[in-house]
Design a protein around this motif. Sequence first.
Motif, mmCIF file in Angstrom:
data_model
loop_
_atom_site.group_PDB
_atom_site.id
_atom_site.type_symbol
_atom_site.label_atom_id
_atom_site.label_comp_id
_atom_site.label_asym_id
_atom_site.label_seq_id
_atom_site.Cartn_x
_atom_site.Cartn_y
_atom_site.Cartn_z
ATOM 1 N N GLU A 175 -33.348 -30.979 -41.298
ATOM 2 C CA GLU A 175 -32.054 -29.273 -41.533
ATOM 3 C C GLU A 175 -32.761 -28.733 -43.460
ATOM 4 O O GLU A 175 -32.746 -29.436 -43.938
ATOM 5 N N ASP A 216 -32.724 -22.771 -28.554
ATOM 6 C CA ASP A 216 -31.702 -22.740 -27.928
ATOM 7 C C ASP A 216 -31.548 -24.500 -27.603
ATOM 8 O O ASP A 216 -31.468 -24.948 -28.382
ATOM 9 N N ASP A 217 -30.392 -24.362 -26.390
ATOM 10 C CA ASP A 217 -29.929 -25.893 -26.115
ATOM 11 C C ASP A 217 -30.401 -27.574 -26.008
ATOM 12 O O ASP A 217 -30.519 -27.634 -26.426
ATOM 13 N N THR A 274 -23.238 -29.710 -35.119
ATOM 14 C CA THR A 274 -23.304 -27.936 -34.367
ATOM 15 C C THR A 274 -22.124 -27.090 -35.128
ATOM 16 O O THR A 274 -22.708 -26.177 -34.907
ATOM 17 N N ALA A 275 -21.368 -26.915 -36.395
ATOM 18 C CA ALA A 275 -21.387 -26.231 -36.843
ATOM 19 C C ALA A 275 -22.049 -25.654 -38.208
ATOM 20 O O ALA A 275 -22.601 -24.284 -38.015
ATOM 21 N N ASP A 276 -23.758 -26.584 -38.074
ATOM 22 C CA ASP A 276 -24.517 -26.176 -39.272
ATOM 23 C C ASP A 276 -25.518 -25.074 -38.576
ATOM 24 O O ASP A 276 -25.737 -24.030 -38.495
ATOM 25 N N ARG A 277 -25.036 -25.419 -36.586
ATOM 26 C CA ARG A 277 -26.310 -24.346 -35.810
ATOM 27 C C ARG A 277 -25.315 -23.211 -35.854
ATOM 28 O O ARG A 277 -26.470 -22.494 -35.759
ATOM 29 N N ALA A 278 -24.226 -22.663 -35.919
ATOM 30 C CA ALA A 278 -23.688 -21.449 -36.294
ATOM 31 C C ALA A 278 -23.440 -20.788 -37.816
ATOM 32 O O ALA A 278 -23.105 -19.542 -38.300
ATOM 33 N N ASP A 279 -24.395 -21.572 -38.596
ATOM 34 C CA ASP A 279 -24.132 -20.988 -40.183
ATOM 35 C C ASP A 279 -25.479 -20.653 -40.208
ATOM 36 O O ASP A 279 -26.980 -21.262 -40.331
ATOM 37 N N ASP A 280 -25.834 -18.916 -40.405
ATOM 38 C CA ASP A 280 -27.130 -18.747 -40.511
ATOM 39 C C ASP A 280 -27.810 -19.166 -42.657
ATOM 40 O O ASP A 280 -29.425 -18.810 -41.877
ATOM 41 N N GLN A 283 -32.452 -25.546 -39.026
ATOM 42 C CA GLN A 283 -32.711 -26.548 -38.223
ATOM 43 C C GLN A 283 -33.950 -26.648 -37.329
ATOM 44 O O GLN A 283 -34.298 -25.924 -36.639
#
Length: 246
Positions: free
Chosen positions: A172, A117-118, A148-154, A158
């Motif tokens: 990470e 979550d945020d 932030t880009a890594d957060r969307a990378d499956d 993190q």
Amino acid sequence: MVSFKDTKQVAEFYSENTRYTHFHTPSQLIRYYSNYFEYKVMPSLETFKEDEKMQSDFHERHGQQHLLFIFPENEPLPQDLKDYAEASGYTTEKMELYQTEELTLGKRAGEVRIVGDDQTFKDFLTVCRVGEREYGEEFADLKTEMHTADRADDSVIQLVAYDHGQPVGKLEAILHGDLIELDDFYVLETARGKGIGTALQEKVLDYGQSLILIADGNDTPKEMYERQGYRKISERYELLKVKSSS
């Protein structure tokens, strides 16, 4: 066999020849490991001087303040190249690649959560920024964009660690098939020695047993890695020079 080529690389291909590959990343000009020459074969001193001028001129045109050269794995730097680098103001780095499939952990402390979550992401960034601000606010801002880009990378996991409810550590991990690379591993100085880092590593084991990491051979706590079950499987030399901005 596992090598440095199996680790995460955040750099854009620019060009190559028979001797080296040139990486240049316009969106990350201040990040050293996004802009460098990676040698395929060990250069002679005279060849290195020619390459040095080429990279220097290229980086100057793009407003960059560093030079970085990465040399072939498991090859020693020739002495004349070492001497020239020292006299020219380079930092000589020996980077080491470690692997373990039987991680042995000591004491552990704190609570580790997967960033989802945020709020956990905000806590993750809070810890990240403490370490990354050592390299300047501009670099810290760039790393925030990358996280932030890594957060969307499956393929990226993190993790954030808490001690008495406060975020004090982060890690990470990058999934490379059966391999898990530990990256961006940091614990606040005030929380070190408690077992926070151990707890972070333990959580990674939920995703597999074959772990790899890159460490700076100049100050690597080798005894700690060995106690944890890691073994050094490769090494490489790098030369870095940061120019004065004045």
